[in-house]
Design a protein around this motif. Structure first.
Motif, PDB file in Angstrom:
ATOM      1  N   GLY A 140       0.565  -0.982  -0.012  1.00  0.00           N
ATOM      2  CA  GLY A 140      -0.141  -0.080   0.008  1.00  0.00           C
ATOM      3  C   GLY A 140       0.834   1.241   0.028  1.00  0.00           C
ATOM      4  O   GLY A 140       0.252   2.398   0.258  1.00  0.00           O
ATOM      5  N   LYS A 141       2.107   1.042  -0.262  1.00  0.00           N
ATOM      6  CA  LYS A 141       2.988   2.086  -0.148  1.00  0.00           C
ATOM      7  C   LYS A 141       2.944   3.146  -1.261  1.00  0.00           C
ATOM      8  O   LYS A 141       3.080   4.419  -1.227  1.00  0.00           O
ATOM      9  N   HIS A 142       2.403   2.764  -2.331  1.00  0.00           N
ATOM     10  CA  HIS A 142       2.412   3.525  -3.423  1.00  0.00           C
ATOM     11  C   HIS A 142       0.943   3.781  -4.095  1.00  0.00           C
ATOM     12  O   HIS A 142       0.327   2.963  -3.831  1.00  0.00           O
ATOM     13  N   GLN A 143       0.571   5.077  -4.196  1.00  0.00           N
ATOM     14  CA  GLN A 143      -0.929   5.493  -4.675  1.00  0.00           C
ATOM     15  C   GLN A 143      -1.362   4.733  -5.901  1.00  0.00           C
ATOM     16  O   GLN A 143      -2.553   4.323  -5.657  1.00  0.00           O
ATOM     17  N   LYS A 144      -0.492   4.236  -6.750  1.00  0.00           N
ATOM     18  CA  LYS A 144      -0.750   3.598  -7.836  1.00  0.00           C
ATOM     19  C   LYS A 144      -1.448   1.963  -7.608  1.00  0.00           C
ATOM     20  O   LYS A 144      -2.119   1.526  -8.452  1.00  0.00           O
TER      21      LYS A 144
ATOM     22  N   LYS B  90      -4.882 -10.424  12.584  1.00  0.00           N
ATOM     23  CA  LYS B  90      -4.096 -11.227  11.496  1.00  0.00           C
ATOM     24  C   LYS B  90      -4.610 -12.590  11.178  1.00  0.00           C
ATOM     25  O   LYS B  90      -4.619 -13.044  10.063  1.00  0.00           O
ATOM     26  N   LYS B  91      -5.143 -13.402  12.356  1.00  0.00           N
ATOM     27  CA  LYS B  91      -5.546 -14.598  12.187  1.00  0.00           C
ATOM     28  C   LYS B  91      -6.963 -14.743  11.442  1.00  0.00           C
ATOM     29  O   LYS B  91      -7.124 -15.659  10.411  1.00  0.00           O
TER      30      LYS B  91
ATOM     31  N   SER C 117       2.507  -6.507  11.443  1.00  0.00           N
ATOM     32  CA  SER C 117       2.576  -4.952  11.076  1.00  0.00           C
ATOM     33  C   SER C 117       1.617  -4.756   9.940  1.00  0.00           C
ATOM     34  O   SER C 117       1.072  -3.529  10.384  1.00  0.00           O
ATOM     35  N   THR C 118       1.372  -5.677   9.087  1.00  0.00           N
ATOM     36  CA  THR C 118       0.301  -5.410   8.222  1.00  0.00           C
ATOM     37  C   THR C 118      -1.228  -5.152   8.942  1.00  0.00           C
ATOM     38  O   THR C 118      -2.096  -4.207   8.710  1.00  0.00           O
ATOM     39  N   ALA C 119      -1.429  -6.081   9.906  1.00  0.00           N
ATOM     40  CA  ALA C 119      -2.543  -6.148  10.744  1.00  0.00           C
ATOM     41  C   ALA C 119      -2.731  -4.875  11.519  1.00  0.00           C
ATOM     42  O   ALA C 119      -3.911  -4.249  11.330  1.00  0.00           O
ATOM     43  N   VAL C 120      -1.778  -4.358  11.955  1.00  0.00           N
ATOM     44  CA  VAL C 120      -1.573  -3.065  12.690  1.00  0.00           C
ATOM     45  C   VAL C 120      -2.136  -1.990  11.720  1.00  0.00           C
ATOM     46  O   VAL C 120      -2.903  -1.117  11.867  1.00  0.00           O
ATOM     47  N   ARG C 121      -1.539  -1.965  10.746  1.00  0.00           N
ATOM     48  CA  ARG C 121      -1.803  -0.836   9.601  1.00  0.00           C
ATOM     49  C   ARG C 121      -3.306  -0.921   9.332  1.00  0.00           C
ATOM     50  O   ARG C 121      -3.708   0.077   9.189  1.00  0.00           O
ATOM     51  N   TRP C 122      -3.646  -2.222   9.044  1.00  0.00           N
ATOM     52  CA  TRP C 122      -5.153  -2.076   8.709  1.00  0.00           C
ATOM     53  C   TRP C 122      -5.942  -1.655   9.671  1.00  0.00           C
ATOM     54  O   TRP C 122      -7.045  -0.952   9.377  1.00  0.00           O
ATOM     55  N   LEU C 123      -5.835  -2.025  10.927  1.00  0.00           N
ATOM     56  CA  LEU C 123      -6.329  -1.684  12.257  1.00  0.00           C
ATOM     57  C   LEU C 123      -6.648  -0.113  12.101  1.00  0.00           C
ATOM     58  O   LEU C 123      -7.458   0.605  12.327  1.00  0.00           O
ATOM     59  N   HIS C 124      -5.394   0.726  11.815  1.00  0.00           N
ATOM     60  CA  HIS C 124      -5.268   2.072  11.611  1.00  0.00           C
ATOM     61  C   HIS C 124      -6.242   2.795  10.812  1.00  0.00           C
ATOM     62  O   HIS C 124      -6.699   3.555  10.718  1.00  0.00           O
ATOM     63  N   ILE C 125      -5.957   1.927   9.565  1.00  0.00           N
ATOM     64  CA  ILE C 125      -6.968   2.520   8.172  1.00  0.00           C
ATOM     65  C   ILE C 125      -8.303   2.326   8.643  1.00  0.00           C
ATOM     66  O   ILE C 125      -8.959   3.022   8.075  1.00  0.00           O
ATOM     67  N   LEU C 126      -8.524   1.299   9.371  1.00  0.00           N
ATOM     68  CA  LEU C 126     -10.078   1.230   9.623  1.00  0.00           C
ATOM     69  C   LEU C 126     -10.539   2.238  10.537  1.00  0.00           C
ATOM     70  O   LEU C 126     -11.537   2.212  11.179  1.00  0.00           O
TER      71      LEU C 126
END
Ligand code: ZN
Length: 533
Positions: free
Chosen positions: A68-72, A103-104, A125-134
């Protein structure tokens, strides 16, 4: 169509075309396509092209991107349906979401629902990022050292005594120093024995402990449930050398009558096993901690360290305690042990002899009046049992003749009376120390509880059965190296306090000089120049 999507589709097209055209190898075909289409086209891009193509052939679509780092690129979590599925799941967790559980869920439910077959795991860390996005953030109560009471005169005085005692013992202890926790043996003089700190504490794990912090949307913090549900109490001993105080497998065979581990569990609450009392601790020390320690470390002296709680300050049943005595003989007062008093160390029985003229008093406790009379300490005018000031525990060292209990308590043999824990340990040839009140950062077992509770929170469903299963696992999950680091941190605090650095400054230095057991002198000088607001 975005550039990114266009490039991917073109790459798939060119790749499949090349494969069909002249039957060239997959590797070669994908690599040449990568080099034609992408600026950074190399082996990695080639591999991706093969993956996209396989996916395309199966699903007639491009695989969903996890980056998810790049806009494209399109993130899976940006998809509304995906986000909604996550929201529903999170709400159903009733504020017990953790990144690991999330994550599970993603791996075991969400990805299969979405038909993603290739990628089966994601990082925490992806799970954490997703929680933040949500929109979820971890909202936690502040943890750390509490300074309440640190500067009370009696606390300061006790702390200074404690520190000077423990550093005296520390000269005879093994240490673990430096980045690699090198084991350094103490410099022992002829006839000196190695000392080993054996720290103790009790901790309660609750079935609805919840997390210390919860993942929640801003302003959406749940109320804590009243009461704490069912619980398990753990009473355990740790050393820097062994971690948990327990026998090695070979010792278990050799000493079948000694318990394998010092740890004890109790399920508090009247209807189950009752409460954990001073008697329980005494028993644990006597039947488990001391015998195990002596098998692990023959010829060493244990410095058994306890919390300064009232539960640990009790006296043996027959101890010399004036508060337990009445003025007159007999009654419910305990039969105390024989004692020695006066400059010529005269033996005195606290109980009337079997040939005492007054038949009814034979074998009965003498009481304060009789004992003080025998010591020529009973004044002509007599004494009250206990005066108002003593009852209210008002301490004044000038008040020495106010009442019988006070006069008795100031006798040297009564003053020297140690608590039951200290007596048992001394009798076994070891030593005993009590931590300074309000200073739980000095007992490294506190951090061990913290680590075990974190593990339990992440892995427990907080049902009663789940709790019973997870508590032992959580305790075992804390490694020996981790325990040694906790110990070193506690030593660092003690070192700073002894050098006159406390409060926030100590906390700062403890964090900064992680690999040190002691803070170097030049650093101490620097620290003294830092102003903390
Ligand atoms: Zn008094």
């Amino acid at each position: 169509m975005k550039v990114d999507e266009y490039n991917k589709k073109r790459a798939i097209f060119e790749y499949l075309k090349l494969l069909n055209k002249n039957g060239s190898g997959k590797m070669k075909a994908s690599l040449s396509v990568a080099q034609i289409i992408f600026i950074d086209g190399g082996i990695w891009k080639a591999r991706q092209i093969r993956h996209w193509s396989n996916y395309w052939l199966l699903h007639n679509a491009l695989p969903i991107s996890f980056q998810g780092k790049h806009q494209k690129t399109v993130r899976l979590i940006d998809d509304e349906d995906v986000a909604e599925k996550c929201h529903v799941w999170i709400r159903n967790q009733n504020y017990k979401v953790t990144p690991i559980k999330f994550k599970k869920f993603i791996e075991q439910n969400l990805l299969t629902q979405l038909g993603v077959s290739k990628k089966k795991t994601i990082d925490v860390s992806t799970a954490v990022r997703w929680l933040h996005i949500l929109g979820y953030t971890k909202q936690r109560q502040k943890q750390g050292v509490y300074y309440d009471g640190h500067e009370r005169a009696d606390v300061v005085q006790y702390r200074n005594k404690f520190l000077s005692d423990i550093f005296e013992y520390e000269k005879l202890m093994s240490r673990y120093e430096g980045e690699n926790m090198d084991w350094i043996l103490p410099d022992l003089a002829e006839g000196e024995k190695e000392h080993i700190l054996v720290t103790h504490d009790e901790c309660i794990f609750y079935s609805n402990d919840g997390q210390r912090g919860v993942w929640a949307k801003n302003g959406e913090l749940p109320l804590r449930k009243k009461g704490n549900g069912k619980s398990i109490m753990v009473s355990e001993f740790l050393t820097e050398i062994d971690g948990r105080l327990k026998l090695k497998p070979t010792d278990i065979e050799q000493y079948p009558t000694v318990p394998a581990e010092a740890r004890e569990y109790l399920e508090p609450g009247k209807d189950r096993e009752g409460y954990w009392t001073a008697e329980n601790v005494l028993n644990q020390i006597k039947t488990k901690a001391i015998p195990i320690f002596e098998i692990l470390h023959p010829n060493c002296i244990g410095i058994f360290a306890f919390d300064n709680s009232s539960n640990h300050a009790i006296f043996a049943k027959d101890a010399l305690v004036s508060k337990r005595m009445n003025l007159n003989p007999g009654g419910l007062q305990p039969k105390m042990r024989d004692t020695y008093w006066g400059s010529d160390n005269k033996l005195q029985s606290m109980v009337f002899p079997d040939d005492y003229p007054h038949e009814k008093l034979r074998g009965q406790p003498k009481g304060l009046k009789q004992i003080l009379k025998e010591r020529k300490k009973w004044p002509i005018g007599g004494l009250l049992l206990e005066c108002k000031e003593c009852k209210e525990k008002k301490d004044d060292e000038n008040r020495i003749n106010c009442c019988a209990r006070r006069v008795m308590s100031l006798e040297p043999d009564f003053l020297a009376q140690k608590g039951a824990i200290a007596e048992i340990i001394k009798k076994a040839g070891h030593k005993c120390i009590f931590y300074s009140k309000f200073h739980c950062e000095l007992n490294f077992i506190e951090r061990y509880w913290g680590a075990a509770k974190r593990h339990a929170r992440e892995n427990c469903n907080y049902s009663w059965a789940g709790l019973k299963q997870i508590v032992p696992q959580s305790l075992e999950s804390v490694s020996l190296v981790t325990i040694r680091r906790f110990a070193r941190k506690a030593w660092r605090y003690m070192d700073l306090y002894q050098k006159g650095i406390g409060g926030k400054l100590a906390e700062y230095a403890v964090k900064k000089y992680r690999s040190h057991r002691r803070i170097p002198d030049e650093v101490i000088e620097e620290l003294n120049q830092i102003e903390f607001s």
